[in-house]
Design a protein around this motif. Structure first.
Motif, PDB file in Angstrom:
ATOM      1  N   LEU A  22       4.047  -3.043  22.513  1.00 24.37           N
ATOM      2  CA  LEU A  22       4.046  -1.897  21.644  1.00 24.37           C
ATOM      3  C   LEU A  22       4.946  -2.188  20.499  1.00 24.37           C
ATOM      4  N   ILE A  23       4.724  -1.602  19.501  1.00 25.94           N
ATOM      5  CA  ILE A  23       5.903  -1.521  18.215  1.00 25.94           C
ATOM      6  C   ILE A  23       6.816  -0.447  18.391  1.00 25.94           C
ATOM      7  N   ALA A  24       8.064  -0.284  17.972  1.00 17.69           N
ATOM      8  CA  ALA A  24       8.779   0.763  18.045  1.00 17.69           C
ATOM      9  C   ALA A  24       9.842   0.559  16.750  1.00 17.69           C
ATOM     10  N   GLY A  47      12.492  -2.707  10.059  1.00 17.40           N
ATOM     11  CA  GLY A  47      12.954  -1.667  10.941  1.00 17.40           C
ATOM     12  C   GLY A  47      12.127  -1.364  12.379  1.00 17.40           C
ATOM     13  N   TRP A  48      11.228  -2.204  12.424  1.00 22.83           N
ATOM     14  CA  TRP A  48      10.335  -2.191  13.376  1.00 22.83           C
ATOM     15  C   TRP A  48      10.412  -3.574  14.482  1.00 22.83           C
ATOM     16  N   ALA A  49      10.186  -3.323  15.396  1.00 17.51           N
ATOM     17  CA  ALA A  49      10.204  -4.716  16.655  1.00 17.51           C
ATOM     18  C   ALA A  49       9.086  -4.331  17.446  1.00 17.51           C
ATOM     19  N   PRO A  82       3.553  -3.485  12.504  1.00 16.79           N
ATOM     20  CA  PRO A  82       4.230  -2.510  11.631  1.00 16.79           C
ATOM     21  C   PRO A  82       3.797  -1.848  10.534  1.00 16.79           C
ATOM     22  N   PRO A  83       3.807  -0.658  10.193  1.00 17.46           N
ATOM     23  CA  PRO A  83       3.000  -0.097   9.039  1.00 17.46           C
ATOM     24  C   PRO A  83       3.468  -0.595   7.792  1.00 17.46           C
ATOM     25  N   ASN A  84       2.445  -1.302   7.054  1.00 17.21           N
ATOM     26  CA  ASN A  84       2.618  -2.019   5.925  1.00 17.21           C
ATOM     27  C   ASN A  84       3.637  -3.242   5.738  1.00 17.21           C
ATOM     28  N   GLY A  85       3.732  -3.800   7.202  1.00 20.17           N
ATOM     29  CA  GLY A  85       4.921  -4.936   7.190  1.00 20.17           C
ATOM     30  C   GLY A  85       6.049  -4.316   7.020  1.00 20.17           C
ATOM     31  N   THR A 125       2.762  13.953  11.381  1.00 23.09           N
ATOM     32  CA  THR A 125       1.373  13.792  10.991  1.00 23.09           C
ATOM     33  C   THR A 125       1.218  12.994   9.677  1.00 23.09           C
ATOM     34  N   VAL A 126       2.445  12.757   9.005  1.00 19.95           N
ATOM     35  CA  VAL A 126       2.208  12.231   7.688  1.00 19.95           C
ATOM     36  C   VAL A 126       3.155  11.047   7.495  1.00 19.95           C
ATOM     37  N   GLY A 127       3.166  10.339   6.360  1.00 16.33           N
ATOM     38  CA  GLY A 127       4.020   9.333   6.108  1.00 16.33           C
ATOM     39  C   GLY A 127       3.401   8.053   6.396  1.00 16.33           C
ATOM     40  N   HIS A 128       3.893   6.919   6.514  1.00 12.61           N
ATOM     41  CA  HIS A 128       3.138   5.649   6.869  1.00 12.61           C
ATOM     42  C   HIS A 128       2.510   5.348   8.238  1.00 12.61           C
ATOM     43  N   LEU A 129       2.487   6.193   8.980  1.00 15.24           N
ATOM     44  CA  LEU A 129       1.866   6.177  10.108  1.00 15.24           C
ATOM     45  C   LEU A 129       0.891   7.180  10.196  1.00 15.24           C
ATOM     46  N   LYS A 130      -0.149   7.006  10.994  1.00 11.68           N
ATOM     47  CA  LYS A 130      -1.198   7.912  11.453  1.00 11.68           C
ATOM     48  C   LYS A 130      -0.743   9.011  12.244  1.00 11.68           C
TER      49      LYS A 130
END
Ligand SMILES: [Zn+2]
Length: 405
Positions: free
Chosen positions: A166-168, A52-54, A46-49, A142-147
């Motif tokens: 995968l993570i979602a 809300g991700w699993a 998950p981005p920066n730990g 294309t922005v935010g804390h994900l590539k």
């Protein structure tokens, strides 16, 4: 920890190789020049730990036409800033949650709404499209804390369905009913896209509709048109006999070969058929709506040439380019795009996520799971890609990976 996955690692020479070799010969797309390899990759995080991700364990992951276009080096360079490489493809996913995610317990079977929109990217405030529920139209992919990555399966950070994990983000997850088979569930994403396209078509009760193509997208679109609108007629143009048989089964009023489609629509609508010095015949008069589900120049030409003046053409397949837009101008047509899914406006003006519509409708559609024609373990990826490339000819609809086998 590492995850075994198929990784798309496009590099310029290989990409150009695939573009040259892959255009006509299916065997070569999965051959030695394929921009795909089976690798042991670092587990996606998950981005920066963030919460809300699993982690999701994919049970079945479809091979989509857009994946094949990418592998064959035929996708438009328009996509290049919308993806981040290398990535693990696979955005048609049914899987099992390995972690609890907010209200969803670990072990829940889920399908993935693959768009990596504002919510997944931690954008606050969200873009106006996401605010309206139209996540497919997100401006922030294309922005935010994900590539960058328009969807899971095109982003270097999330992993994808063609891997063992995968993570979602919670915003992407939809729990499915216990009674729904994995084979039906793996079609929920493409079925949601088909429902979105059918609703974008704005079909009226007296409308004659043409669907161009009867591969998985065409058949799902036909089912969606039948489930969510009541047109006067639906004519389906399909190249292969098994596709025509499936279209009859799925409720088409008339099923024809593509070369006979203009004639069939003319009979139904008492239009005038004209034959240009070159290119396909066209109509003055014709169907009210055509939905292009192939993604080929010929397919879009046929759609544009079969609708009446003022009619509507929905582009559901990724357009290959090169179509003759003269009818668009001369017939004052509406050209409507249909990309992925989001939230739909129902006749009573309520707004419902397309995935919810798809999951509900799928319960009464036993035909869906019959469309999954073959599943492969990741190790047999070359066979799987070859099979998917030739699916129409072979009479197969959806080919999918079973990543845990
Ligand atoms: Zn957004």
């Amino acid at each position: 920890m590492t995850t075994l996955a198929l990784e798309y690692f496009r590099s310029a020479p290989r990409f150009i190789g695939a573009r040259t070799l892959g255009s006509k010969a299916p065997g070569l797309v999965a051959g030695p020049f394929a921009p795909l390899r089976l690798s042991s990759l670092k587990d996606p995080q998950p981005p920066n730990g963030r919460s809300g991700w699993a982690r999701v364990k994919p049970l079945l992951s479809g091979i989509c036409g857009s994946d094949l276009t990418t592998l064959a080096g035929r996708s438009s360079f328009y996509f290049s800033p919308l993806v981040s490489t290398p990535f693990v493809p696979g955005h048609e996913v049914v899987g099992e949650l390995l972690d609890g995610c907010e209200d969803l317990a670990a072990g829940t079977r889920v399908v993935l709404s693959s768009v990596l929109a504002c919510a997944a990217r931690g954008e606050d405030p969200v873009c106006p499209n996401c605010a309206a529920g139209d996540v497919g139209r997100c401006d922030r992919v294309t922005v935010g804390h994900l590539k960058p990555g328009l969807q899971t399966g095109y982003c270097t950070q999330t992993g994808g369905g063609w891997g063992k994990m995968l993570i979602a983000h919670r915003s992407q997850l939809h729990a499915i009913p216990e009674g729904m088979t994995d084979r039906t569930a793996v079609l929920i994403e493409p079925f949601a896209c088909a429902i979105h396209a059918a609703l974008r078509a704005g079909i009226g009760v007296d409308d004659d509709v043409v669907i161009v193509g009867a591969g998985t997208v065409g058949i799902l679109t036909l089912i969606a048109v039948r489930s969510f609108s009541t047109p006067a007629s639906v004519t389906v143009a399909a190249k292969h006999e098994k596709q025509r048989a499936a279209a009859r089964l799925a409720g088409a009023d008339e099923v024809v070969r593509p070369e006979h489609a203009v004639k069939a629509v003319r009979r139904r609508s008492s239009a005038v058929k004209l034959t240009p010095e070159r290119g396909q015949d066209f109509l003055l008069g014709g169907a009210d709506v055509a939905i292009e589900c192939v993604g080929s120049r010929r397919g879009l030409d046929l759609a544009l040439r079969s609708v009446r003046a003022g009619g509507r053409v929905v582009v559901s397949g990724i357009p290959a380019g090169g179509a003759d837009l003269t009818p668009l101008w001369f017939r004052e047509l509406e050209l409507v795009g249909a990309y992925t899914s989001g939230t739909e406006t129902m006749p009573d003006a309520s707004r419902i996520p397309t995935f919810e519509l798809a999951i509900r409708a799928a319960a009464d559609l036993p035909i869906l799971e019959q469309l999954v024609g073959a599943t492969y373990p990741l190790e047999r990826w070359r066979d799987a890609i070859d099979h998917a490339m030739s699916a129409g000819k072979l009479g197969t609809f959806k080919v999918a990976f079973a990543p845990q086998t």
